[in-house]
Design a protein around this motif. Structure first.
Motif, PDB file in Angstrom:
ATOM      1  N   LEU A 273     -20.198  43.093  -3.990  1.00  0.00           N
ATOM      2  CA  LEU A 273     -21.079  43.437  -2.869  1.00  0.00           C
ATOM      3  C   LEU A 273     -22.464  43.765  -3.378  1.00  0.00           C
ATOM      4  N   ALA A 274     -22.543  44.416  -4.559  1.00  0.00           N
ATOM      5  CA  ALA A 274     -23.847  44.790  -5.101  1.00  0.00           C
ATOM      6  C   ALA A 274     -24.662  43.549  -5.456  1.00  0.00           C
ATOM      7  N   ARG A 275     -23.977  42.496  -5.944  1.00  0.00           N
ATOM      8  CA  ARG A 275     -24.690  41.255  -6.272  1.00  0.00           C
ATOM      9  C   ARG A 275     -25.323  40.656  -5.028  1.00  0.00           C
ATOM     10  N   LEU A 365     -14.366  58.558  -5.962  1.00  0.00           N
ATOM     11  CA  LEU A 365     -15.776  58.140  -5.973  1.00  0.00           C
ATOM     12  C   LEU A 365     -15.898  56.650  -6.271  1.00  0.00           C
ATOM     13  N   PHE A 366     -15.135  56.160  -7.260  1.00  0.00           N
ATOM     14  CA  PHE A 366     -15.258  54.733  -7.608  1.00  0.00           C
ATOM     15  C   PHE A 366     -14.750  53.850  -6.481  1.00  0.00           C
ATOM     16  N   ASN A 371     -17.019  51.062   0.030  1.00  0.00           N
ATOM     17  CA  ASN A 371     -17.518  51.358   1.372  1.00  0.00           C
ATOM     18  C   ASN A 371     -19.037  51.528   1.379  1.00  0.00           C
ATOM     19  N   ASP A 372     -19.553  52.241   0.365  1.00  0.00           N
ATOM     20  CA  ASP A 372     -21.009  52.451   0.287  1.00  0.00           C
ATOM     21  C   ASP A 372     -21.754  51.128   0.193  1.00  0.00           C
ATOM     22  N   ALA A 406     -13.271  49.139   3.622  1.00  0.00           N
ATOM     23  CA  ALA A 406     -12.898  50.062   2.549  1.00  0.00           C
ATOM     24  C   ALA A 406     -11.464  49.779   2.173  1.00  0.00           C
ATOM     25  N   LEU A 407     -11.084  50.202   0.970  1.00  0.00           N
ATOM     26  CA  LEU A 407      -9.669  50.161   0.632  1.00  0.00           C
ATOM     27  C   LEU A 407      -8.981  51.303   1.384  1.00  0.00           C
ATOM     28  N   THR A 408      -7.711  51.100   1.737  1.00  0.00           N
ATOM     29  CA  THR A 408      -7.016  52.118   2.521  1.00  0.00           C
ATOM     30  C   THR A 408      -5.718  52.507   1.829  1.00  0.00           C
TER      31      THR A 408
END
Lengths: 452, 469
Positions: A273-275, A365-366, A371-372, A406-408
């Motif tokens: 997602l960051a890419r 956090l990781f 989600n972030d 997000a992962l759930t």
């Protein structure tokens, strides 16, 4: 006249064709020889020394995660073959491979161990602390089972992952390409090293400051105390003691590995997602054609589909990992009220407490970074100039605003940053209640321990 | 003077008739007779058809050979739920006629039906029983633990009344359900059609088997207990004195009363289990309808479809949502009772698990019933959360609509799916979603931790204290 001409032309045509075929064979032979020579030279070269190419990462997740999975296989988890293959195509899962039987054996021995622990726990008093071995064993048993299932899904998952990775915008330079793999390996091996250190400390505190030696030999006494659940049934024997210790090491590793694996997945997915976000960030300020937005929207959609697929595969592991972390944090915090018998115990205890707290928060956090990062494009889309605001942009923005990526944990909760505070609050609440019932248990009082 | 225009009109009409040519008159007559003939013919065929059907129905042998079609399910909810309702009718709930019929139009409710009378009679009898246990509890010190019989019988009574009310609306609900089902994209295979009925039958079977096992275990442990604290010489009398203590608190022992108490006990236990089953079954049905729609959407995922396709699917989705709302209005009280009941009983049972068990029979019964209770609660919550999950799954397929076929209709569909909260509710206080399961678990742990503080181990071997409810 006519037939003669035809015969002649037929003959020339035939000879032409023959000539052409001969030439082609020549060419093929030459190229084949060249290839062969080059291959031989290359193989000789690589056998002598690795070139720079061998050490460069190609930036795929499959390559980055290979060492982490290799370590896991050493400890009987994730029996996938071909993790060190160059591309994801080398991956396969088969029930006839030795890895599968190896991890099945581990599952069986864990269940046997679980039965002995259950027997031991039910002979004593039941409370929050005494069920610790059962929670530990059951958690790892379910997680190993989940990992076995995941291993059968892993080749397909990696194929999907690679297909999405191919569509992502490329890296600018080789150092950028290296970075995600390095980060994943750094995080994984740091945590592995810390968990090894914790285990060594526990051995030290148990061996050198053994207050109630059951046997004269310190090693034997230590082995006896690590697998008490076995030796309350069988008489002491050395080989059984070593087997118990091996099982103990494998369990401890499996317990840490759940969290490490989730962190690695979180890093890998959020990097994708960051890419996308990085490429969007460069383009949003100028008016782009509609095709660009279609491309980025479908790309985002395919990443989200991948995240959903990964989530379906690992959500059970997430639930187990978060639940066991919650329980163990509560328990360790409760134990921290006890007075410590020696400084070695204190060092071990506080180190393991800090390690547990650090690992639990690192997982949240990781994993919540996914989600972030999935929310980030929305902020960028708000900066699109009005002349470039196509219907596709508005569709993309609407999708971003309404979806929760997000992962759930088995769909019961989704892992976001807000969850961190919620979990912390829950720990505090339970802790306050548990403290009310707490009695200081002196761990160096041998008579008291024998009663348990 | 008023007559004049009327006369004029009549005259004009007469003139018209007379002035028509003989040919047209003949044609008219011919037409008239032909029309009459056709009408009569169609009437006769209809009549003969009806008569034939009636005759066929009358002459049908009672034990005729069934063909394969009779056993193949057509995937409708009405057919899938038929046997479940039949069992319920046997236990004085849901007195609807025609539950096992092929078509929902055969369903009917009437007050003079034998089932309805039985149901009303049973409501009256449980009301009496409820009054008796209320009297007993109020005459003893009240605690969290001792109000268990009131809550048990009170909730059973409430569910009985709600189910009687539901039975009145059931024929209409099923007709609506049928129209929605007719409109949905049809199942592709017989396997798909068979699946809904099979799931419902399995859930019902497993649930009922476990509840029968639990009841038998409870009887064993009660017999064990009664033989220990024998008040009289007769063991059967001891058992009934123990299990129906609310009756014999006011009346002296008599066999008919004891049998009535046992009957009441068995029926109450069944109904108490059945309310959870019923919520489960309705949510399985609703989720299956959403899945039917989603399967069709998945087949055409990522393809260019016409706007007409999307508007059709949107209307179907809307219909299922309306159906879900209607069902929710009908059963939300049952859902509410079931959830609050489960919450209370899990708290009580967990609290009791701290007690020392007097015998092995008690321990087996106790842990079996605790696990059964927790498992049933989990199953209800997960099955009913499935409706919400399936309704959200549509969004995932809609996200993959390609740019070329993105039209206002798809946009409207997407927005509707996003903004609607489609789920069964507990009287609109809470939506049944997967998040609810976690919050219920958290609530139970919190209450439990508080309750433990006030807990004293009550010795079960103390024969003066009543333990059984």
């Amino acid at each position: 006249m006519r037939s003669k001409w035809e015969r002649f032309s037929g003959r020339t045509r035939l000879s032409n064709r023959l000539n052409r075929a001969v030439r082609q064979f020549h060419d093929q032979g030459r190229t084949f020889l060249e290839h062969l020579k080059r291959d031989v030279a290359q193989s000789r070269e690589t056998q002598v020394r690795g070139t720079r190419q061998n050490f460069l990462h190609n930036g795929t997740f499959h390559e980055a995660v290979a060492p982490v999975l290799a370590v896991a296989q050493f400890f009987c988890i994730m029996p996938v073959s071909g993790i060190c293959a160059v591309t994801h195509r080398g991956l396969s899962f088969s029930r006839r491979s030795w890895r599968f039987w190896y991890s099945l054996l581990y599952l069986c021995s864990t269940s046997v161990d679980l039965m002995f622990s259950v027997r031991k726990v039910f002979h004593g008093v039941l409370d929050v602390r005494s069920v610790e071995p059962i929670v530990f064993h059951v958690g790892i048993l379910i997680a190993s089972w989940q990992f076995l299932n995941l291993a059968s899904l892993w080749p397909g998952l990696m194929r999907h992952w690679a297909a999405v990775e191919d569509r992502l915008p490329g890296y600018r330079c080789c150092r950028d390409r290296d970075r995600p793999a390095r980060r994943i390996q750094f995080v994984a091996f740091l945590l592995l090293a810390l968990s090894l250190m914790e285990h060594l400390l526990s051995i030290i505190s148990a061996v050198y400051y053994d207050f109630c030696p059951q046997r004269s030999d310190p090693v034997e006494s230590y082995l006896d105390s690590t697998s008490l659940q076995l030796f309350s049934v069988f008489p002491y024997s050395n080989w059984l003691g070593w087997l118990g210790k091996l099982q103990n090491v494998l369990l401890t590793f499996g317990w840490s590995y759940m969290d490490i694996f989730l962190m690695v997945l979180g890093l890998g997915l959020s990097e994708m997602l960051a890419r996308l976000n990085r490429s969007l960030e460069q383009q949003v300020r100028q008016p782009m054609p509609e095709a660009y937005w279609t491309w980025s929207r479908t790309l985002y959609r395919s990443i989200v589909e991948l995240i959903r697929e990964v989530d379906d595969a690992v959500s059970g592991i997430i639930l187990i990992s978060f639940g066991s972390n919650l329980y163990f944090v509560c328990l360790q915090l409760l134990k921290s009220i006890n007075t410590m018998p020696s400084s070695a115990h204190a060092v071990y205890f506080y180190f393991s407490l800090l390690f547990l707290l650090g690992r639990s928060s690192a997982v949240i956090l990781f994993v919540s970074r996914i989600n972030d990062q999935a929310r980030a494009p929305l902020r960028l889309l708000r900066m699109v100039p009005s002349e470039g605001y196509h219907p596709e942009v508005s569709r993309f923005a609407a999708e971003l605003a309404s979806d929760r990526v997000a992962l759930t944990g088995l769909k019961f909760f989704s892992v976001t940053r807000q969850m961190y505070l919620v979990v912390a609050g829950t720990v505090a609440t339970y802790e306050l209640v548990l403290i009310q019932f707490h009695e200081d248990k002196k761990s160096w009082d041998c008579l008291l321990n024998d009663d348990d | 003077m008023k007559i004049l225009p009327k006369l004029e009109r009549k005259l004009r009409r007469l003139r018209k008739k007379v002035t028509r040519s003989p040919l047209t008159r003949k044609l008219d007559l011919f037409h008239e007779s032909a029309r009459k003939k056709a009408f009569q013919e169609s009437c006769e065929t209809y009549k003969s058809q009806i008569e034939k059907e009636y005759e066929v129905r009358n002459t049908l042998p009672k034990l005729n050979r069934s063909n394969k079609e009779a056993f193949l399910s057509d995937g409708t909810f009405h057919q899938a739920v038929g046997r479940v309702l039949l069992v319920a009718e046997f236990f004085a709930m849901m007195p609807v006629k025609g539950v096992t019929a092929k078509h929902p139009s055969n369903l009917s409710f009437s007050w003079r039906n034998i089932r309805t009378c039985f149901s009303v009679l049973f409501i009256a009898s449980s009301f009496t029983n409820f009054g008796l246990s209320l009297y007993k509890v109020l005459n003893n010190p009240i605690s969290f633990n001792s109000i268990k019989p009131i809550i048990f019988r009170g909730s059973v009574l409430l569910v009985l009344i709600v189910s009687l009310n539901l039975a009145r609306r059931w024929p209409q609900l099923m007709m609506y359900w049928h129209t929605v089902e007719q409109d949905l994209p049809q199942y592709q295979t017989q396997m798909g059609r068979w699946k809904l009925g099979h799931t419902i039958a399995m859930v019902m079977l497993v649930g009922m088997m476990l509840s029968v096992a639990e009841h038998i275990l409870s009887m064993i442990s009660a017999i064990n207990y009664a033989s220990f604290c024998n008040r009289t010489a007769d063991p059967i009398q001891n058992y009934f004195l123990r299990t129906n203590d609310e009756i014999f608190f006011v009346a002296s022992y008599s066999t008919p009363l004891a049998i009535w108490g046992k009957f009441q006990n068995v029926y109450s236990t069944f109904i108490w289990n059945y309310m959870d089953m019923f919520v489960m079954i309705v949510s399985i049905g609703l989720a299956a309808k959403f899945r039917q729609l989603n399967d069709d959407l998945r087949n055409f995922k990522g393809m260019n479809m016409a706007p007409a396709y999307w508007s059709e699917r949107r209307i179907q989705y809307r219909n299922i949502c309306i159906l879900c709302d209607k069902m929710d209005d009908a059963i939300s009280l049952i859902t509410m009772v079931s959830f609050s009941n489960n919450l209370y009983f899990i708290c009580v049972q967990l609290l009791r698990s701290l007690n020392t068990m007097p015998s092995v029979a008690h321990a087996v019964y106790f842990y079996f019933s605790l696990i059964f209770l927790i498992g049933r609660t989990l199953a209800v919550s997960l099955y009913s959360a499935n409706v919400h999950d399936e309704s959200r799954l549509t969004l995932r397929h809609l996200r993959c609509v390609p740019k070329e076929s993105w039209c206002p209709e798809v946009k409207r569909f997407t927005e509707e799916v996003i903004s609607d909260e489609v789920a069964l509710t507990g009287m609109k206080f809470f939506h049944l979603t997967r998040k609810l399961v976690l919050s219920v678990a958290g609530t139970i742990v919190t209450y439990e931790l508080v309750l433990i503080q006030f807990h004293e181990d009550n010795d079960l071997w103390d024969c003066e204290q009543s333990y059984y409810s």
